[in-house]
Design an enzyme around this catalytic site. Structure first.
Site, PDB file in Angstrom:
ATOM      1  N   GLY A 188       0.760  -1.234   0.000  1.00  0.00           N
ATOM      2  CA  GLY A 188       0.000   0.000   0.000  1.00  0.00           C
ATOM      3  C   GLY A 188       0.791   1.285   0.000  1.00  0.00           C
ATOM      4  O   GLY A 188       0.221   2.356   0.221  1.00  0.00           O
ATOM      5  N   ASP A 193      -5.990  -5.543  -5.047  1.00  0.00           N
ATOM      6  CA  ASP A 193      -4.987  -6.589  -4.870  1.00  0.00           C
ATOM      7  C   ASP A 193      -5.720  -7.853  -4.414  1.00  0.00           C
ATOM      8  O   ASP A 193      -6.812  -7.775  -3.852  1.00  0.00           O
ATOM      9  CB  ASP A 193      -3.946  -6.175  -3.826  1.00  0.00           C
ATOM     10  CG  ASP A 193      -2.632  -6.934  -4.000  1.00  0.00           C
ATOM     11  OD1 ASP A 193      -1.634  -6.302  -4.384  1.00  0.00           O
ATOM     12  OD2 ASP A 193      -2.597  -8.162  -3.758  1.00  0.00           O
ATOM     13  N   ASP A 196       2.517  -0.900  -9.222  1.00  0.00           N
ATOM     14  CA  ASP A 196       3.882  -1.157  -8.766  1.00  0.00           C
ATOM     15  C   ASP A 196       4.088  -2.646  -8.527  1.00  0.00           C
ATOM     16  O   ASP A 196       5.031  -3.057  -7.851  1.00  0.00           O
ATOM     17  CB  ASP A 196       4.163  -0.365  -7.471  1.00  0.00           C
ATOM     18  CG  ASP A 196       5.632  -0.362  -7.077  1.00  0.00           C
ATOM     19  OD1 ASP A 196       6.487  -0.324  -7.984  1.00  0.00           O
ATOM     20  OD2 ASP A 196       5.926  -0.420  -5.870  1.00  0.00           O
ATOM     21  N   ASP A 232      -8.837 -10.006  -8.653  1.00  0.00           N
ATOM     22  CA  ASP A 232      -7.848 -10.424  -9.644  1.00  0.00           C
ATOM     23  C   ASP A 232      -7.941  -9.462 -10.833  1.00  0.00           C
ATOM     24  O   ASP A 232      -9.019  -9.301 -11.419  1.00  0.00           O
ATOM     25  CB  ASP A 232      -8.163 -11.860 -10.071  1.00  0.00           C
ATOM     26  CG  ASP A 232      -7.132 -12.436 -11.031  1.00  0.00           C
ATOM     27  OD1 ASP A 232      -6.405 -11.667 -11.680  1.00  0.00           O
ATOM     28  OD2 ASP A 232      -7.071 -13.678 -11.140  1.00  0.00           O
ATOM     29  N   TRP A 281       2.109   2.954  -2.531  1.00  0.00           N
ATOM     30  CA  TRP A 281       1.655   3.859  -3.592  1.00  0.00           C
ATOM     31  C   TRP A 281       0.265   4.412  -3.269  1.00  0.00           C
ATOM     32  O   TRP A 281       0.002   5.586  -3.496  1.00  0.00           O
ATOM     33  CB  TRP A 281       1.681   3.140  -4.945  1.00  0.00           C
ATOM     34  CG  TRP A 281       3.037   3.182  -5.592  1.00  0.00           C
ATOM     35  CD1 TRP A 281       4.240   3.281  -4.947  1.00  0.00           C
ATOM     36  CD2 TRP A 281       3.323   3.145  -6.984  1.00  0.00           C
ATOM     37  NE1 TRP A 281       5.257   3.292  -5.867  1.00  0.00           N
ATOM     38  CE2 TRP A 281       4.725   3.202  -7.118  1.00  0.00           C
ATOM     39  CE3 TRP A 281       2.544   3.036  -8.129  1.00  0.00           C
ATOM     40  CZ2 TRP A 281       5.364   3.178  -8.374  1.00  0.00           C
ATOM     41  CZ3 TRP A 281       3.166   3.009  -9.374  1.00  0.00           C
ATOM     42  CH2 TRP A 281       4.557   3.089  -9.497  1.00  0.00           C
ATOM     43  N   LYS A 322       5.405  -0.539 -13.149  1.00  0.00           N
ATOM     44  CA  LYS A 322       6.784  -1.004 -12.979  1.00  0.00           C
ATOM     45  C   LYS A 322       7.142  -1.964 -14.109  1.00  0.00           C
ATOM     46  O   LYS A 322       6.316  -2.739 -14.587  1.00  0.00           O
ATOM     47  CB  LYS A 322       6.940  -1.721 -11.642  1.00  0.00           C
ATOM     48  CG  LYS A 322       8.332  -2.295 -11.407  1.00  0.00           C
ATOM     49  CD  LYS A 322       8.415  -3.145 -10.154  1.00  0.00           C
ATOM     50  CE  LYS A 322       8.378  -2.283  -8.923  1.00  0.00           C
ATOM     51  NZ  LYS A 322       8.579  -3.081  -7.686  1.00  0.00           N
TER      52      LYS A 322
END
Length: 254
Positions: free
Chosen positions: A53, A78, A119, A94, A55, A159
């Site tokens: 968490g 998530d 990320d 998901d 970000w 990312k």
């Protein structure tokens, strides 16, 4: 020298502790915003693969603030639970499932996000080609759900790992965004192959219809006959194809 010892020497590790961030990675997103103003005018944000968490925490502080703007909404997604954050709605879901995309838009009262960030990273093996492939598939999954939830003109940040197939990744993303850049904030360690792809001005092809696909399925032609438009049938095999050309990965900016 062990990881713990190295972290304790790191200025951003110490700064995260001092400022109450859950991880030093918060500064990566903040520095991308400092350089590219990705938070400007943003009201609706989605943080994919959000746990633990950091970000979402940065988004809460920078965009939600004191909660005085009722139009600001932040959604964190998530499959794992994470501790609550002020102004952040959490969805356990998901990102490869259509129901997750629908739940996100429900949180926005049917509207679409201004900004989508991710990320997330798979468990690394230490074998770079395998890790690069795994991260590329995660970016594809994030892009897939982003096509359902991001408004035209919106921004996507994810990312990535530096690798030989970054030409392919760049061209995949340029199908959907007018500007694609590979960036490395100063808080990302020089020794790390980590970087971030910054995609701005989302404009999908004319008549493109978002469709949830499984990025590990190989038979894209069969899948496209079942569920995708002609536009999608053209794009999906392109996304799935390989590329044997090596590149200087950080030369791609439009």
């Amino acid at each position: 020298m062990g990881k713990s010892s190295k972290d304790k020497r790191d200025i951003y590790y110490r700064k995260a502790k001092e400022e109450g961030y859950r991880a030093r990675s918060a500064f990566k997103l903040l520095q991308i915003d400092d350089d590219y103003n990705i938070f400007e005018g943003v009201k609706r944000v989605v943080d994919l693969c959000a746990a633990p968490g950091s970000w979402s925490q940065a988004l809460s502080r920078k965009i939600y603030g004191d909660g005085s703007d009722p139009d600001v909404k932040i959604v964190a997604v998530d499959i794992q639970e994470m501790a609550p954050l002020k102004g952040v709605v959490q969805i356990r879901g998901d990102i490869t499932k259509l129901e997750t995309a629908l739940e996100i838009t429900n949180q926005f009262d049917g509207k679409q996000a201004d900004l989508v960030v991710s990320d997330g990273a798979p468990d690394v093996t230490g074998l770079h080609d395998i890790d690069f492939y795994g991260q590329s598939q995660l970016i594809l999954a994030a892009l897939n759900i982003t096509t359902h939830i991001l408004r035209p003109g919106g921004c996507f940040v994810a990312k990535m790992f530096k690798g030989n197939d970054m030409t392919l990744m760049y061209n995949q993303l340029r199908v959907f965004f007018r500007s694609v850049q590979f960036v490395k904030p100063k808080s990302s360690r020089n020794s790390s192959l980590e970087a971030f792809v910054l995609c701005q001005h989302y404009y999908p092809p004319t008549d493109f219809k978002p469709t949830m696909i499984d990025p590990v399925i190989d038979s894209y032609k069969e899948l496209s006959k079942q569920s995708l438009s002609q536009v999608n049938e053209f794009i999906v095999p392109f996304i799935a194809c390989g590329d044997l050309n090596g590149i200087d990965s950080f030369n791609f900016t439009t």
